[in-house]
Design an enzyme around this catalytic site. Structure first.
Site, PDB file in Angstrom:
ATOM      1  N   ARG A 238       0.860  -1.192   0.000  1.00  0.00           N
ATOM      2  CA  ARG A 238       0.000   0.000   0.000  1.00  0.00           C
ATOM      3  C   ARG A 238       0.890   1.234   0.000  1.00  0.00           C
ATOM      4  NH1 ARG A 238      -3.356  -2.526  -1.713  1.00  0.00           N
ATOM      5  NH2 ARG A 238      -5.362  -3.157  -0.881  1.00  0.00           N
ATOM      6  N   GLU A 267      -3.350   7.811  -5.353  1.00  0.00           N
ATOM      7  CA  GLU A 267      -3.466   7.061  -6.603  1.00  0.00           C
ATOM      8  C   GLU A 267      -4.649   7.619  -7.372  1.00  0.00           C
ATOM      9  OE1 GLU A 267      -3.673   2.860  -5.832  1.00  0.00           O
ATOM     10  OE2 GLU A 267      -1.682   2.807  -4.936  1.00  0.00           O
ATOM     11  N   HIS A 286      -0.560   0.490  -9.966  1.00  0.00           N
ATOM     12  CA  HIS A 286      -1.312  -0.448  -9.112  1.00  0.00           C
ATOM     13  C   HIS A 286      -1.943  -1.572  -9.939  1.00  0.00           C
ATOM     14  CE1 HIS A 286      -3.581  -0.791  -5.021  1.00  0.00           C
ATOM     15  NE2 HIS A 286      -3.326  -1.975  -5.545  1.00  0.00           N
TER      16      HIS A 286
END
Length: 321
Positions: A238, A267, A286
């Site tokens: 994360r 993000e 991601h």
């Protein structure tokens, strides 16, 4: 029973929901995240909510849903977007998708480690820009895994899968840190060590822990200052585990050799972010679980969890609150 789905999801899950015939589905029919106002509207009176990692499910959303809400099924292994205390208080069940994305995320982590350590994005750019001239002894040299020490922070499902994939490269020592020693670490000759020892002795530091109050901002200035200046840092867990300002300083000041990130804060990362100016920092968007098969299985499991919660029966992957 009314169900709200916050995004377009792979067809595998949608087919399961329609075949079950127990729910009336409304959906934010887009590949982009549902706007907050639409989420609050869509969830009204819902018995079930199928959401993604980008959907913040807090007290406001739960209040908007009202007393009918029985289950929240998230198409993710992480659940830091869910206000679990509030959810538990209201007796709402939660489904998630662990295990099914372990292999895909571990593969991606190894790919990112190799791409970062062996400077693949730089190499591609040199070919495109005409920087490739004659052979030079030290041009685009990086760091290899053979004979190295790898440190994995968090030897859970994904951490273990990463370790199993890295060992055949000829890794000499596999260190890991976490809350406790893991019996399965013996399968990869893993040595349980304090975090400080892992950070200072490893040639590659791989973060695969979950985001908790203890791990938030774990990788900071003090952390990077203990790393070897030839070490490579990889994070596929994360974004909030890393202090990005401190990482930038470590990369520009020669404190560490390179970094590879599949996760950032926020993000998406703004295109003018300082980290994106660095050649020794490889950032990808991601995509840890982004294989067609994995996303299909995640979608199906999310749907099965939702149905279990709606019908008061077993959920294949229930988060115990």
């Amino acid at each position: 029973m009314k169900v709200f789905i916050t995004r377009r999801i792979p067809q595998e899950g949608m087919k399961i929901l329609s075949a079950a015939g127990v729910c009336k589905v409304s959906q934010w029919d887009s590949d982009e995240p549902v706007p907050r106002t639409e989420l609050l509207r869509g969830v009204q009176g819902a018995h079930g909510l199928l959401c993604l990692l980008s959907d913040k499910v807090d007290a406001e959303v739960l209040d908007a849903a009202g007393p009918n809400l029985k289950v929240i099924s998230t198409m993710s292994v992480g659940f830091d977007h869910l206000a679990l205390d509030e959810i538990k208080k209201r007796g709402i069940r939660v489904g998630y998708t662990p295990d099914v994305l372990t292999d895909a995320t571990a593969e991606l982590t190894v790919a990112l480690l190799l791409a970062t350590a062996r400077r693949l994005p730089e190499g591609v750019e040199e070919v495109k820009s005409g920087g490739w001239s004659s052979w030079k002894p030290l041009w685009l040299c990086g760091y290899g895994l053979s004979g190295s020490t790898v440190g994995i922070i968090g030897l859970g499902r994904i951490g273990m899968a990463i370790a199993q994939r890295l060992m055949p490269f000829g890794v000499k020592r596999l260190l890991y840190s976490g809350r406790s020693a893991k019996p399965h670490a013996a399968d990869v000759n893993g040595e349980f060590v304090p975090l400080d020892a892992l950070v200072s002795e490893s040639d590659f530091v791989v973060v695969s822990c979950s985001l908790t109050p203890e791990t938030q901002g774990l990788c900071n200035k003090a952390f990077f200052s203990k790393m070897k200046n030839t070490a490579v840092f990889i994070n596929t867990s994360r974004g909030a585990v890393v202090n990005q300002e401190d990482l930038y300083e470590a990369l520009t000041g020669g404190q560490i050799a390179a970094a590879g990130l599949d996760v950032t804060t926020p993000e998406p990362l703004p295109t003018n972010h300082p980290l994106l100016t660095l050649k020794n920092c490889v950032i990808i968007p991601h995509i840890g679980s982004a294989t067609y098969s994995t996303r299909g299985v995640m979608s199906a499991l999310t749907a099965q969890n939702l149905l279990g919660g709606l019908q008061g029966s077993d959920m294949p992957s229930e988060l115990i609150l």
